[in-house]
Write an enzyme that holds these catalytic residues in place. Structure first.
Site, PDB file in Angstrom:
ATOM      1  N   ASN A  65     -11.238  13.593  11.107  1.00 37.46           N
ATOM      2  CA  ASN A  65     -11.646  13.091   9.681  1.00 37.46           C
ATOM      3  C   ASN A  65     -13.044  13.026   9.770  1.00 37.46           C
ATOM      4  O   ASN A  65     -13.820  13.626   8.311  1.00 37.46           O
ATOM      5  CB  ASN A  65     -11.289  11.901  10.141  1.00 37.46           C
ATOM      6  CG  ASN A  65      -9.446  12.153   9.743  1.00 37.46           C
ATOM      7  OD1 ASN A  65      -9.468  11.376   8.611  1.00 37.46           O
ATOM      8  ND2 ASN A  65      -8.922  11.672  10.941  1.00 37.46           N
ATOM      9  N   LYS A 106      -3.476   9.683  19.567  1.00 39.19           N
ATOM     10  CA  LYS A 106      -3.941   9.898  18.031  1.00 39.19           C
ATOM     11  C   LYS A 106      -5.147   9.719  17.789  1.00 39.19           C
ATOM     12  O   LYS A 106      -5.803  11.217  16.798  1.00 39.19           O
ATOM     13  CB  LYS A 106      -3.402   9.584  17.190  1.00 39.19           C
ATOM     14  CG  LYS A 106      -3.493  10.365  15.763  1.00 39.19           C
ATOM     15  CD  LYS A 106      -2.467   9.303  14.844  1.00 39.19           C
ATOM     16  CE  LYS A 106      -2.858  10.356  13.465  1.00 39.19           C
ATOM     17  NZ  LYS A 106      -1.965   9.028  12.519  1.00 39.19           N
ATOM     18  N   GLY A 124       0.876  -1.370   0.082  1.00 44.15           N
ATOM     19  CA  GLY A 124      -0.220   0.124  -0.301  1.00 44.15           C
ATOM     20  C   GLY A 124       0.767   1.560  -0.101  1.00 44.15           C
ATOM     21  O   GLY A 124       1.226   1.827   0.448  1.00 44.15           O
ATOM     22  N   ALA A 125       1.508   1.300  -1.212  1.00 44.89           N
ATOM     23  CA  ALA A 125       2.442   2.604  -1.459  1.00 44.89           C
ATOM     24  C   ALA A 125       1.978   4.249  -1.714  1.00 44.89           C
ATOM     25  O   ALA A 125       2.186   4.801  -2.708  1.00 44.89           O
ATOM     26  CB  ALA A 125       3.610   2.354  -2.592  1.00 44.89           C
ATOM     27  N   GLU A 180     -12.599   5.754   5.599  1.00 47.71           N
ATOM     28  CA  GLU A 180     -11.847   5.350   7.068  1.00 47.71           C
ATOM     29  C   GLU A 180     -12.942   5.013   7.979  1.00 47.71           C
ATOM     30  O   GLU A 180     -12.689   5.777   9.136  1.00 47.71           O
ATOM     31  CB  GLU A 180     -10.580   5.066   6.912  1.00 47.71           C
ATOM     32  CG  GLU A 180     -10.103   4.459   8.129  1.00 47.71           C
ATOM     33  CD  GLU A 180      -8.542   4.953   8.531  1.00 47.71           C
ATOM     34  OE1 GLU A 180      -7.759   4.065   8.470  1.00 47.71           O
ATOM     35  OE2 GLU A 180      -8.397   5.666   7.894  1.00 47.71           O
ATOM     36  N   SER A 216      -7.356  12.608   5.805  1.00 48.12           N
ATOM     37  CA  SER A 216      -7.199  11.953   5.185  1.00 48.12           C
ATOM     38  C   SER A 216      -8.651  11.236   4.471  1.00 48.12           C
ATOM     39  O   SER A 216      -8.918  10.736   3.756  1.00 48.12           O
ATOM     40  CB  SER A 216      -6.493  10.985   5.554  1.00 48.12           C
ATOM     41  OG  SER A 216      -7.140  10.156   6.796  1.00 48.12           O
TER      42      SER A 216
END
Length: 334
Positions: free
Chosen positions: A221, A213, A10-11, A294, A282
């Protein structure tokens, strides 16, 4: 352990940044490979992987092995996953095919990970599994929580063009064993990543880092996705910043009920958030890109673990309902 081969599975933004740093390391004799897909993969193959660091005059460009089929790679000494929580289960077989005896898997994840309760001594729920995080127990069965080293990333990153990654600042990564041990494997992996120019620390309390976090992720998010706002805009709006504080308070209450220790108060975390800058989260990046959001690890598990611990989470429940609806509409193209 000896690290002679590393695959970043997963780059995308974070995974790609780590891959580029590892591949650029002078004298690094480890074979670096990446699993990517689509236009990003084609760009990496054609032009290499470019990383624009926050304080660099010019981008770093590296050439490395890139594929969308992990079966073409040999078993690895180390696998680092850059996938989001909802992307992991479909990749379980691919990741498992890269494993051999002694392979460790560093999982960079936001929110509550599928392995969270493995060797957990802080709550009364050791080895508890959640189907929402690991449907059918595929990750638990095919990869195994005993291979995992948890990773919490404090690094803003974005794929700005296929094959090109931009870092918003010079961040850091925290690594920890689920058991809390500072193991030889943990130290070896930390040294390898530090040698590549990454800021790495290790901790005996990775769950505390996860919850600390999550205080921010569970608030910023989904709110950013619902409002299309940058973090600076959210914190500048009194109503939105107050909502952020309420979510943070709920997250802290749930985490403490499960034995987590927090390094900051809600007030300190809010004050820190005022100085992060115009970051696009993100989840907002995924929304704009038309990708699945997500949601479960960041918001859904706050609600689920709140119910498990008898801790009310009314604001998180409302946000969960709203962002779930948004995700469905976004996936339908409406």
């Amino acid at each position: 352990m000896s690290i002679k081969s590393i695959c970043i599975y997963g780059a995308g933004a974070l995974g790609g940044a780590i891959a580029a740093k590892l591949a650029s390391q002078a004298g690094n004799d480890a074979a670096i490979s990446v699993i990517a897909r689509g236009a990003h993969l084609h760009a990496i193959r054609d032009n290499g992987l470019s990383l624009r660091e926050a304080d660099a005059e010019r981008p770093l460009n590296v050439r490395l092995t890139a594929t969308d089929d992990p079966r073409t790679l040999p078993p690895q000494d180390l696998v680092i996953t850059g996938l989001k929580g909802h992307q992991l289960a479909p990749a379980a077989e691919g990741i498992a095919g890269l494993l051999k005896e002694g392979t460790r898997v560093v999982m960079i994840l936001n929110g509550i990970p599928w392995w969270y309760f493995h060797r957990d001594t802080q709550s009364r729920h050791a080895e508890l599994q959640f189907d929402e995080l690991d449907p059918g127990g595929r990750l638990w069965r095919l990869i195994g929580p005993e291979r995992v080293i948890g990773c919490v990333a404090y690094q803003g990153a974005e794929v700005i063009n296929p094959g090109e990654i931009q870092l918003s600042h010079n961040g850091r990564f925290v690594l920890g064993e689920p058991s809390g041990d500072i193991s030889p494997d943990l130290e070896t992996i930390a040294a390898a990543l530090t040698g590549a120019g990454l800021s790495i620390t290790t901790t005996p309390d990775i769950r505390g880092e996860i919850w600390s976090k999550l205080m921010g992720n569970a608030a910023f998010n989904p709110i950013s996705a619902l409002t299309r706002a940058l973090m600076t805009d959210i914190m500048a709006d009194p109503a939105l910043s107050a909502t952020v504080g309420r979510v943070m308070s709920e997250v802290r209450a749930v985490g403490e009920a499960l034995g987590a220790r927090f390094s900051m108060t809600v007030e300190q975390r809010l004050e820190q958030s005022r100085h992060i800058g115009g970051v696009r989260t993100s989840m907002l990046q995924d929304l704009i890109g038309g990708k699945a959001l997500e949601i479960t690890p960041l918001v859904g598990m706050v609600v689920a673990l709140g119910r498990l611990s008898a801790v009310p989470t009314p604001v998180s429940e409302t946000i969960l309902a709203l962002v779930t609806k948004l995700d469905r509409e976004n996936q339908r193209g409406g």
